[in-house]
Design a protein around this motif. Sequence first.
Motif, PDB file in Angstrom:
ATOM      1  N   GLN A 291       0.827  -1.207   0.000  1.00  0.00           N
ATOM      2  CA  GLN A 291       0.000   0.000   0.000  1.00  0.00           C
ATOM      3  C   GLN A 291       0.863   1.260   0.000  1.00  0.00           C
ATOM      4  N   TYR A 292       1.937   1.241   0.774  1.00  0.00           N
ATOM      5  CA  TYR A 292       2.857   2.374   0.829  1.00  0.00           C
ATOM      6  C   TYR A 292       3.487   2.622  -0.548  1.00  0.00           C
ATOM      7  N   VAL A 293       3.978   1.568  -1.160  1.00  0.00           N
ATOM      8  CA  VAL A 293       4.642   1.698  -2.461  1.00  0.00           C
ATOM      9  C   VAL A 293       3.657   2.189  -3.523  1.00  0.00           C
ATOM     10  N   LYS A 294       2.469   1.606  -3.552  1.00  0.00           N
ATOM     11  CA  LYS A 294       1.521   1.930  -4.610  1.00  0.00           C
ATOM     12  C   LYS A 294       0.781   3.249  -4.379  1.00  0.00           C
ATOM     13  N   HIS A 295       0.350   3.509  -3.135  1.00  0.00           N
ATOM     14  CA  HIS A 295      -0.517   4.657  -2.896  1.00  0.00           C
ATOM     15  C   HIS A 295       0.193   5.889  -2.350  1.00  0.00           C
TER      16      HIS A 295
ATOM     17  N   LEU B 137       3.899   6.317  -2.358  1.00  0.00           N
ATOM     18  CA  LEU B 137       4.994   6.638  -3.268  1.00  0.00           C
ATOM     19  C   LEU B 137       4.530   6.699  -4.726  1.00  0.00           C
ATOM     20  N   ARG B 138       3.386   6.115  -5.001  1.00  0.00           N
ATOM     21  CA  ARG B 138       2.797   6.096  -6.341  1.00  0.00           C
ATOM     22  C   ARG B 138       3.730   5.473  -7.387  1.00  0.00           C
ATOM     23  N   VAL B 139       4.338   4.357  -7.010  1.00  0.00           N
ATOM     24  CA  VAL B 139       5.188   3.619  -7.943  1.00  0.00           C
ATOM     25  C   VAL B 139       4.273   2.927  -8.952  1.00  0.00           C
ATOM     26  N   GLN B 140       4.540   3.163 -10.221  1.00  0.00           N
ATOM     27  CA  GLN B 140       3.656   2.651 -11.259  1.00  0.00           C
ATOM     28  C   GLN B 140       3.880   1.166 -11.545  1.00  0.00           C
ATOM     29  N   TYR B 141       5.146   0.751 -11.652  1.00  0.00           N
ATOM     30  CA  TYR B 141       5.443  -0.641 -12.015  1.00  0.00           C
ATOM     31  C   TYR B 141       6.122  -1.337 -10.845  1.00  0.00           C
ATOM     32  N   TYR B 142       5.315  -2.018 -10.057  1.00  0.00           N
ATOM     33  CA  TYR B 142       5.774  -2.684  -8.835  1.00  0.00           C
ATOM     34  C   TYR B 142       5.135  -4.061  -8.783  1.00  0.00           C
ATOM     35  N   ALA B 143       5.931  -5.067  -8.455  1.00  0.00           N
ATOM     36  CA  ALA B 143       5.411  -6.423  -8.276  1.00  0.00           C
ATOM     37  C   ALA B 143       6.119  -7.046  -7.081  1.00  0.00           C
ATOM     38  N   ARG B 144       5.365  -7.831  -6.323  1.00  0.00           N
ATOM     39  CA  ARG B 144       5.941  -8.509  -5.155  1.00  0.00           C
ATOM     40  C   ARG B 144       5.375  -9.915  -5.083  1.00  0.00           C
ATOM     41  N   TYR B 145       6.243 -10.837  -4.690  1.00  0.00           N
ATOM     42  CA  TYR B 145       5.824 -12.197  -4.373  1.00  0.00           C
ATOM     43  C   TYR B 145       6.560 -12.570  -3.097  1.00  0.00           C
ATOM     44  N   THR B 146       5.839 -12.853  -2.057  1.00  0.00           N
ATOM     45  CA  THR B 146       6.346 -13.090  -0.700  1.00  0.00           C
ATOM     46  C   THR B 146       7.314 -11.966  -0.319  1.00  0.00           C
ATOM     47  N   ASP B 147       8.598 -12.247  -0.179  1.00  0.00           N
ATOM     48  CA  ASP B 147       9.525 -11.190   0.258  1.00  0.00           C
ATOM     49  C   ASP B 147      10.391 -10.656  -0.881  1.00  0.00           C
ATOM     50  N   ASP B 148      10.101 -11.030  -2.108  1.00  0.00           N
ATOM     51  CA  ASP B 148      10.833 -10.517  -3.267  1.00  0.00           C
ATOM     52  C   ASP B 148       9.973  -9.474  -3.973  1.00  0.00           C
ATOM     53  N   PHE B 149      10.583  -8.367  -4.343  1.00  0.00           N
ATOM     54  CA  PHE B 149       9.829  -7.385  -5.111  1.00  0.00           C
ATOM     55  C   PHE B 149      10.717  -6.749  -6.165  1.00  0.00           C
ATOM     56  N   VAL B 150      10.051  -6.180  -7.165  1.00  0.00           N
ATOM     57  CA  VAL B 150      10.747  -5.519  -8.255  1.00  0.00           C
ATOM     58  C   VAL B 150      10.010  -4.222  -8.573  1.00  0.00           C
ATOM     59  N   ILE B 151      10.787  -3.196  -8.870  1.00  0.00           N
ATOM     60  CA  ILE B 151      10.234  -1.917  -9.303  1.00  0.00           C
ATOM     61  C   ILE B 151      10.910  -1.567 -10.618  1.00  0.00           C
TER      62      ILE B 151
END
Length: 139
Positions: free
Chosen positions: A6-10, A12-26
């Motif tokens: 929620q912090y990253v998306k809403h 920081l408004r990061v447009q391209y973000y994906a997470r699976y368990t504890d791995d994420f990519v921006i």
Amino acid sequence: MNEFDQYVKHILRVQYYARYTDDFVIIADSQEYLLKLLPLLQAFLKKRLGLRIHPDKVFIRSYHQGIDFLGYGMLPHHIVLRTKTKRRMLRKLRERAEEYALGGITEKTLRATLQSYLGVISHANTRRLRDDVLNEFWF
């Protein structure tokens, strides 16, 4: 980790973000943007969740180098299975085939293992690997 999402998306408004368990990519257009974002992410994780980003696992790469994520190499126009993942899969399949030959597991279990790995490789451009696996482990 939902709070982090929620912090990253809403916030920081990061447009391209994906997470699976504890791995994420921006994914972003600018290296500078990512370098400015990193301390904000680290501070949030430490303060709010008591977590930290492993310093050896932070990579900022160009689009054409691709992304190493969840055992796959994701390139601009195709996805490949990471070499380490491929080797581990083949080793595990050989071990399971040996267990079956010695009577340690059933054919059903062996086939389930094979189908599981075929599922993993189905998400990448791995037609030749799939054919090789089927030919080597035809039961």
